[in-house]
Design a protein around this motif. Structure first.
Motif, PDB file in Angstrom:
ATOM      1  N   GLN A  29       0.848  -1.201   0.000  1.00  0.00           N
ATOM      2  CA  GLN A  29       0.000   0.000   0.000  1.00  0.00           C
ATOM      3  C   GLN A  29       0.882   1.249   0.000  1.00  0.00           C
ATOM      4  O   GLN A  29       0.600   2.222  -0.690  1.00  0.00           O
ATOM      5  CB  GLN A  29      -0.920  -0.002   1.220  1.00  0.00           C
ATOM      6  N   ASP A  30       1.970   1.178   0.753  1.00  0.00           N
ATOM      7  CA  ASP A  30       2.899   2.312   0.826  1.00  0.00           C
ATOM      8  C   ASP A  30       3.814   2.389  -0.397  1.00  0.00           C
ATOM      9  O   ASP A  30       4.237   3.476  -0.785  1.00  0.00           O
ATOM     10  CB  ASP A  30       3.752   2.214   2.095  1.00  0.00           C
ATOM     11  N   SER A  31       4.138   1.229  -0.962  1.00  0.00           N
ATOM     12  CA  SER A  31       5.065   1.174  -2.091  1.00  0.00           C
ATOM     13  C   SER A  31       4.614   0.064  -3.045  1.00  0.00           C
ATOM     14  O   SER A  31       5.105  -1.074  -2.961  1.00  0.00           O
ATOM     15  CB  SER A  31       6.481   0.910  -1.564  1.00  0.00           C
ATOM     16  N   PRO A  32       3.668   0.361  -3.953  1.00  0.00           N
ATOM     17  CA  PRO A  32       3.054  -0.670  -4.799  1.00  0.00           C
ATOM     18  C   PRO A  32       4.025  -1.461  -5.684  1.00  0.00           C
ATOM     19  O   PRO A  32       3.700  -2.568  -6.103  1.00  0.00           O
ATOM     20  CB  PRO A  32       2.067   0.105  -5.663  1.00  0.00           C
ATOM     21  N   ALA A  33       5.188  -0.918  -5.965  1.00  0.00           N
ATOM     22  CA  ALA A  33       6.141  -1.609  -6.837  1.00  0.00           C
ATOM     23  C   ALA A  33       7.274  -2.249  -6.036  1.00  0.00           C
ATOM     24  O   ALA A  33       8.347  -2.505  -6.586  1.00  0.00           O
ATOM     25  CB  ALA A  33       6.709  -0.627  -7.855  1.00  0.00           C
ATOM     26  N   HIS A  34       7.040  -2.531  -4.779  1.00  0.00           N
ATOM     27  CA  HIS A  34       8.070  -3.143  -3.921  1.00  0.00           C
ATOM     28  C   HIS A  34       8.242  -4.606  -4.338  1.00  0.00           C
ATOM     29  O   HIS A  34       7.432  -5.474  -3.997  1.00  0.00           O
ATOM     30  CB  HIS A  34       7.656  -3.035  -2.456  1.00  0.00           C
ATOM     31  N   GLY A  35       9.283  -4.878  -5.098  1.00  0.00           N
ATOM     32  CA  GLY A  35       9.484  -6.206  -5.681  1.00  0.00           C
ATOM     33  C   GLY A  35       9.534  -7.331  -4.666  1.00  0.00           C
ATOM     34  O   GLY A  35       8.930  -8.387  -4.870  1.00  0.00           O
ATOM     35  N   ASP A  36      10.247  -7.137  -3.574  1.00  0.00           N
ATOM     36  CA  ASP A  36      10.354  -8.209  -2.576  1.00  0.00           C
ATOM     37  C   ASP A  36       9.008  -8.489  -1.912  1.00  0.00           C
ATOM     38  O   ASP A  36       8.643  -9.645  -1.683  1.00  0.00           O
ATOM     39  CB  ASP A  36      11.406  -7.860  -1.522  1.00  0.00           C
ATOM     40  N   ALA A  37       8.253  -7.443  -1.612  1.00  0.00           N
ATOM     41  CA  ALA A  37       6.937  -7.643  -1.004  1.00  0.00           C
ATOM     42  C   ALA A  37       5.987  -8.327  -1.989  1.00  0.00           C
ATOM     43  O   ALA A  37       5.199  -9.199  -1.602  1.00  0.00           O
ATOM     44  CB  ALA A  37       6.362  -6.315  -0.524  1.00  0.00           C
ATOM     45  N   GLN A  76       4.343 -12.062 -11.229  1.00  0.00           N
ATOM     46  CA  GLN A  76       4.746 -11.468 -12.507  1.00  0.00           C
ATOM     47  C   GLN A  76       5.264 -10.048 -12.285  1.00  0.00           C
ATOM     48  O   GLN A  76       6.285  -9.656 -12.853  1.00  0.00           O
ATOM     49  CB  GLN A  76       3.578 -11.475 -13.491  1.00  0.00           C
ATOM     50  N   ALA A  77       4.557  -9.292 -11.442  1.00  0.00           N
ATOM     51  CA  ALA A  77       5.001  -7.925 -11.130  1.00  0.00           C
ATOM     52  C   ALA A  77       6.338  -7.949 -10.405  1.00  0.00           C
ATOM     53  O   ALA A  77       7.210  -7.105 -10.666  1.00  0.00           O
ATOM     54  CB  ALA A  77       3.942  -7.208 -10.295  1.00  0.00           C
ATOM     55  N   ALA A  78       6.526  -8.918  -9.516  1.00  0.00           N
ATOM     56  CA  ALA A  78       7.813  -9.045  -8.806  1.00  0.00           C
ATOM     57  C   ALA A  78       8.938  -9.301  -9.798  1.00  0.00           C
ATOM     58  O   ALA A  78      10.015  -8.710  -9.693  1.00  0.00           O
ATOM     59  CB  ALA A  78       7.740 -10.163  -7.765  1.00  0.00           C
ATOM     60  N   CYS A  79       8.680 -10.173 -10.770  1.00  0.00           N
ATOM     61  CA  CYS A  79       9.708 -10.468 -11.776  1.00  0.00           C
ATOM     62  C   CYS A  79      10.018  -9.246 -12.640  1.00  0.00           C
ATOM     63  O   CYS A  79      11.166  -9.054 -13.043  1.00  0.00           O
ATOM     64  CB  CYS A  79       9.267 -11.644 -12.645  1.00  0.00           C
ATOM     65  N   GLU A  80       9.019  -8.426 -12.897  1.00  0.00           N
ATOM     66  CA  GLU A  80       9.259  -7.187 -13.650  1.00  0.00           C
ATOM     67  C   GLU A  80      10.089  -6.207 -12.829  1.00  0.00           C
ATOM     68  O   GLU A  80      10.983  -5.552 -13.358  1.00  0.00           O
ATOM     69  CB  GLU A  80       7.931  -6.544 -14.048  1.00  0.00           C
ATOM     70  N   GLN A  81       9.797  -6.117 -11.535  1.00  0.00           N
ATOM     71  CA  GLN A  81      10.524  -5.195 -10.663  1.00  0.00           C
ATOM     72  C   GLN A  81      11.932  -5.696 -10.354  1.00  0.00           C
ATOM     73  O   GLN A  81      12.845  -4.902 -10.159  1.00  0.00           O
ATOM     74  CB  GLN A  81       9.760  -4.978  -9.346  1.00  0.00           C
TER      75      GLN A  81
END
Length: 171
Positions: A29-37, A59-64
């Protein structure tokens, strides 16, 4: 690793999945593109059997985090468990292109190929895994399972390798 992510991961590892999920969601919620989360929440959802919900997060984690191999493996596992075997193979092959010695990816690849009724390719994947980890019990167990019918003596050899290392292994 941030304190919030460290705390969420500790909850996850302790089996407090509801609290860990809430903590991962707060980070996102605080950091929507947080790859590890994204990766860890996706892994948690998949762990709970919510593979379809896990896939977009992974998929989003792999992009980040394009070089985070565990995120790629988590994605491949979720795809496989969601029944998207061909997509899982694409994810695994991308991971193996970056890290050919990943035995866990080769074992997962063999499982996917076995599900697609491609036992020769599954055996080849496990044989490649043996070149990187000749004593890996999960590789020998997989080969034993694949060879039971067509090469029982070879299967016995591989099962013996597993039992030599893990005498109480249920497989």
């Amino acid at each position: 690793m941030s304190a919030a992510l460290h705390a969420a991961l500790a909850l996850h590892q302790a089996g407090a999945l509801d609290q860990a999920e809430a903590a991962y969601r707060q980070i996102l919620q605080d950091s929507p593109a947080h790859g590890d989360a994204l990766n860890l929440l996706g892994a948690l959802l998949s762990q709970r059997g919510q593979h379809q919900a896990a896939i977009p997060l992974l998929q989003a984690a792999c992009e980040q985090l394009p070089h985070h191999l565990d995120a790629g493996l988590n994605l491949a596992k979720a795809l496989r468990l969601a029944g998207r075997i061909e997509d899982a193979l694409v994810a695994i092959d991308a991971l193996l292109a970056a890290a050919p010695a990943r035995v866990d990816a080769r074992v997962l690849r063999a499982r996917c190929l076995r599900q697609l009724n491609r036992p020769d390719e599954a055996c080849a994947s496990l044989q490649q895994a043996l070149t990187h980890a000749p004593d890996a019990p999960e590789v020998h167990l997989g080969l034993g399972d694949l060879l039971q019918i067509r090469a029982p003596e070879a299967a016995v050899h591989h099962y013996g390798r597993v039992l030599a290392q893990l005498p109480t292994h249920p497989g």
